[in-house]
Motif scaffolding. Structure first.
Motif, PDB file in Angstrom:
ATOM      1  N   GLU A  59      26.748   7.779 -10.264  1.00  0.00           N
ATOM      2  CA  GLU A  59      25.504   6.663 -10.681  1.00  0.00           C
ATOM      3  C   GLU A  59      24.529   7.654 -11.567  1.00  0.00           C
ATOM      4  O   GLU A  59      24.164   7.157 -12.674  1.00  0.00           O
ATOM      5  CB  GLU A  59      25.044   5.903  -9.923  1.00  0.00           C
ATOM      6  N   ASP A 105      24.234  -3.315 -13.340  1.00  0.00           N
ATOM      7  CA  ASP A 105      24.741  -3.316 -11.985  1.00  0.00           C
ATOM      8  C   ASP A 105      24.386  -2.133 -11.367  1.00  0.00           C
ATOM      9  O   ASP A 105      24.175  -2.130 -10.062  1.00  0.00           O
ATOM     10  CB  ASP A 105      26.215  -3.037 -12.261  1.00  0.00           C
ATOM     11  N   HIS A 125      22.429  -2.060  -7.859  1.00  0.00           N
ATOM     12  CA  HIS A 125      22.956  -1.373  -6.644  1.00  0.00           C
ATOM     13  C   HIS A 125      22.025  -0.050  -5.781  1.00  0.00           C
ATOM     14  O   HIS A 125      21.953  -0.247  -4.629  1.00  0.00           O
ATOM     15  CB  HIS A 125      24.241  -0.464  -6.760  1.00  0.00           C
ATOM     16  N   ARG A 126      20.949   0.227  -6.702  1.00  0.00           N
ATOM     17  CA  ARG A 126      19.939   0.957  -6.287  1.00  0.00           C
ATOM     18  C   ARG A 126      18.953   0.258  -5.504  1.00  0.00           C
ATOM     19  O   ARG A 126      17.548   0.734  -5.375  1.00  0.00           O
ATOM     20  CB  ARG A 126      19.479   2.080  -7.237  1.00  0.00           C
ATOM     21  N   ASN A 127      18.923  -1.118  -5.777  1.00  0.00           N
ATOM     22  CA  ASN A 127      17.694  -2.002  -5.440  1.00  0.00           C
ATOM     23  C   ASN A 127      16.601  -1.967  -6.321  1.00  0.00           C
ATOM     24  O   ASN A 127      15.633  -2.371  -5.662  1.00  0.00           O
ATOM     25  CB  ASN A 127      17.440  -1.860  -3.692  1.00  0.00           C
TER      26      ASN A 127
END
Length: 278
Positions: free
Chosen positions: A106, A132, A136-138
């Motif tokens: 990422e 996205d 995914h990393r909040n």
């Protein structure tokens, strides 16, 4: 390589949907058939746009030759080679970033995708991928920012409308979420979870009449969705349909006897119905 070509052309196709990109590339909308427009190359404007086509075709040609010769280098290495060949092309950076994202890298993907959308602010798929990664990393605010940029470019990207709406719901921002969810639900009428989330959000915002059709859709598509049955009961109760509400609370409890919200709602409703008979 064929996968790489797929990503490359997918990004290009996204761009062709944008009217300003078509104009810049010498493409115009045909008006030959008013019922159905199709993109055609405008012959008077093709020559001035030729250099722009070259920047797209050169990397594609490199990839095509590699595919023809069956080069066995790892796919990401091929992508890096192309990005080094044309470092200032959004297509090359976008494809490399998408492959790095798929590989789970990422940090590298963020750099190349950010460069791609900086070079081409109309690269909608790049914003989707960035959204996205941040999701995914909040990092919800950055995810929301990029999803919003993607749907601003293409409001008919129903999948991103869905993601954006559900993320807002998870943040308790139902009012912002509902328009995105409605757009997604209008297109995708077979997604039980989408129908439930939209219906429940409307009920929470004191709009039970609007929420009922979505909740009915949810329980029809997924008869095991206890939460949808419970919210359908709440919506019907708000409309004064006490007996039907009790039936849906009961269905939720039958699915999961330990589901406390539906069990408590059913007990209250049964007491109300019993007192009304006296």
């Amino acid at each position: 390589i064929s996968t790489f070509l797929h990503f490359y052309f997918d990004g290009f196709i996204w761009q062709v949907r944008q009217s300003d990109f078509r104009q810049g590339m010498g493409i115009k909308n045909s008006t030959a058939s008013p019922a159905r427009e199709r993109a055609t190359v405008a012959s008077p404007g093709w020559a001035p746009a030729g250099w722009k086509w070259a920047f797209f075709l050169i990397p594609a040609a490199v990839l095509g030759i590699s595919e023809y010769r069956k080069v066995e280098k790892p796919l990401i290495d091929q992508a890096r080679n192309v990005a080094e060949l044309v470092p200032d092309r959004w297509q090359a950076n976008g494809v490399l970033g998408s492959l790095e994202k798929a590989a789970g890298d990422e940090a590298q993907a963020l750099g190349h995708l950010q460069k791609a959308v900086t070079l081409n602010p109309s690269y909608g798929y790049g914003y989707v991928m960035l959204g996205d990664i941040y999701a995914h990393r909040n990092d919800t605010e950055l995810a929301l920012k990029h999803y919003r940029q993607a749907v601003a470019l293409n409001p008919e990207n129903y999948d991103v409308q869905n993601r954006l709406g559900k993320m807002l719901v998870n943040l308790g921002r139902n009012v912002e979420a509902i328009p995105h969810l409605q757009i997604a639900a209008e297109h995708n009428q077979l997604d039980a979870n989408l129908a439930y989330v939209l219906g429940a959000s409307l009920v929470q915002e004191k709009k039970p009449l609007e929420g009922i059709p979505y909740l009915r859709r949810a329980v029809r598509l997924d008869p095991t969705e206890k939460q949808a049955f419970n919210y359908l009961g709440i919506a019907l109760q708000a409309q004064g349909n006490m007996r039907e509400a009790a039936d849906y609370y009961r269905r939720a409890v039958e699915i999961d006897p330990n589901y406390a919200p539906a069990r408590e709602n059913l007990q209250r409703m049964e007491r109300l119905l019993a007192s009304s008979k006296r």
